[in-house]
Scaffold this motif. Structure first.
Motif, PDB file in Angstrom:
ATOM      1  N   ALA A 132       0.846  -1.199   0.000  1.00 10.73           N
ATOM      2  CA  ALA A 132       0.000   0.000   0.000  1.00 10.73           C
ATOM      3  C   ALA A 132       0.881   1.248   0.000  1.00 10.73           C
ATOM      4  O   ALA A 132       1.350   1.680  -1.046  1.00 10.73           O
ATOM      5  CB  ALA A 132      -0.952  -0.041   1.187  1.00 10.73           C
ATOM      6  N   TYR A 190      -5.878   2.524   2.160  1.00 10.21           N
ATOM      7  CA  TYR A 190      -6.242   1.231   1.576  1.00 10.21           C
ATOM      8  C   TYR A 190      -6.112   1.279   0.058  1.00 10.21           C
ATOM      9  O   TYR A 190      -6.377   2.307  -0.576  1.00 10.21           O
ATOM     10  CB  TYR A 190      -7.681   0.845   1.950  1.00 10.21           C
ATOM     11  CG  TYR A 190      -7.822   0.294   3.345  1.00 10.21           C
ATOM     12  CD1 TYR A 190      -7.619  -1.055   3.609  1.00 10.21           C
ATOM     13  CD2 TYR A 190      -8.146   1.132   4.411  1.00 10.21           C
ATOM     14  CE1 TYR A 190      -7.755  -1.569   4.894  1.00 10.21           C
ATOM     15  CE2 TYR A 190      -8.281   0.637   5.703  1.00 10.21           C
ATOM     16  CZ  TYR A 190      -8.081  -0.717   5.933  1.00 10.21           C
ATOM     17  OH  TYR A 190      -8.200  -1.212   7.207  1.00 10.21           O
ATOM     18  N   ASP A 197      -8.760  -5.529   4.077  1.00  9.93           N
ATOM     19  CA  ASP A 197      -7.661  -5.832   4.996  1.00  9.93           C
ATOM     20  C   ASP A 197      -7.314  -7.317   4.866  1.00  9.93           C
ATOM     21  O   ASP A 197      -8.068  -8.189   5.300  1.00  9.93           O
ATOM     22  CB  ASP A 197      -8.065  -5.509   6.429  1.00  9.93           C
ATOM     23  CG  ASP A 197      -6.898  -5.643   7.406  1.00  9.93           C
ATOM     24  OD1 ASP A 197      -6.313  -6.751   7.486  1.00  9.93           O
ATOM     25  OD2 ASP A 197      -6.581  -4.653   8.077  1.00  9.93           O
TER      26      ASP A 197
END
Length: 206
Positions: A132, A190, A197
């Motif tokens: 990320a 995100y 997740d």
């Protein structure tokens, strides 16, 4: 250098994982299978050496791996990729890098390290499903470099351009392998479209 491993089976399994309706069992199994599929490309340039063996017919010279392989998952989500890699490279040793991300600053904080011997001689494969911001991966690379490792590969399932850019800037000597390069990061850090997740979905904790 960035390598996106584009394969129909990987794309199919990744689609299953992206679906919010996919349960823990199927999510975990598909991650495991993608790790096994990716490892062929990841290990394509591993060094080999020639040894002499004896077949049932005669003596001959043949290739064997020249250096140890260490798989280093970033805890906890990285654990989800280990078994798929070990199914193809069962002789690999496993390091553990414990790290958590501050939910406000998004900065990584190490809390645990455990490495096998001879890291400086090994090909080290750092694994984490998500690339990320790149902060955790960059910190993990710093940590294995402090152990003497010089041949390092970063293997992630899904990456964002922001994370790829950071790794390329901080660690240009590390090859990056992704199953997919997604669009961007949202305001919470995100990956978009991403798959949520990964740790929670692997372990069923949310």
């Amino acid at each position: 250098m960035l390598n996106v491993i584009d394969h129909p089976l990987i794309r199919h399994k990744l689609t299953v994982m992206r679906d919010k309706n996919t349960g823990t069992k199927d999510f975990r199994e598909n991650l495991d299978e993608i790790g096994g599929l990716m490892v062929y490309e990841i290990t394509r340039d591993l060094p080999t050496k020639e040894i002499e063996i004896e077949t049932p017919i005669c003596k001959t010279k043949a290739d064997t791996l020249a250096a140890p392989i260490v798989v280093a998952p970033i805890l906890r989500a990285g654990l989800g990729m280990v078994s798929g890699i070990l199914s193809i490279v069962p002789t690999a040793k496993v390091a553990h890098i414990g790290m958590y991300r501050d939910e406000e600053t998004l900065e990584p904080h190490p809390y645990f390290e455990k490495y096998p011997h001879h890291m400086e001689e090994s090909t080290v494969i750092i694994v984490d499903p998500m690339l990320a911001t790149g902060g955790s991966s960059a910190a993990a690379i710093d940590m294995v470099k402090k152990q003497g490792a010089t041949n390092i590969k970063l293997v992630c399932l899904v990456g964002a351009p922001e994370g790829v850019k950071l790794i390329e800037e901080l660690h240009p000597d590390v090859d990056i392998y992704l199953a997919a390069l997604d669009d961007h990061l949202n305001e919470k850090g995100y990956i978009v479209p991403g798959l949520g997740d990964a740790g929670d979905r692997i372990f069923g904790t949310k």
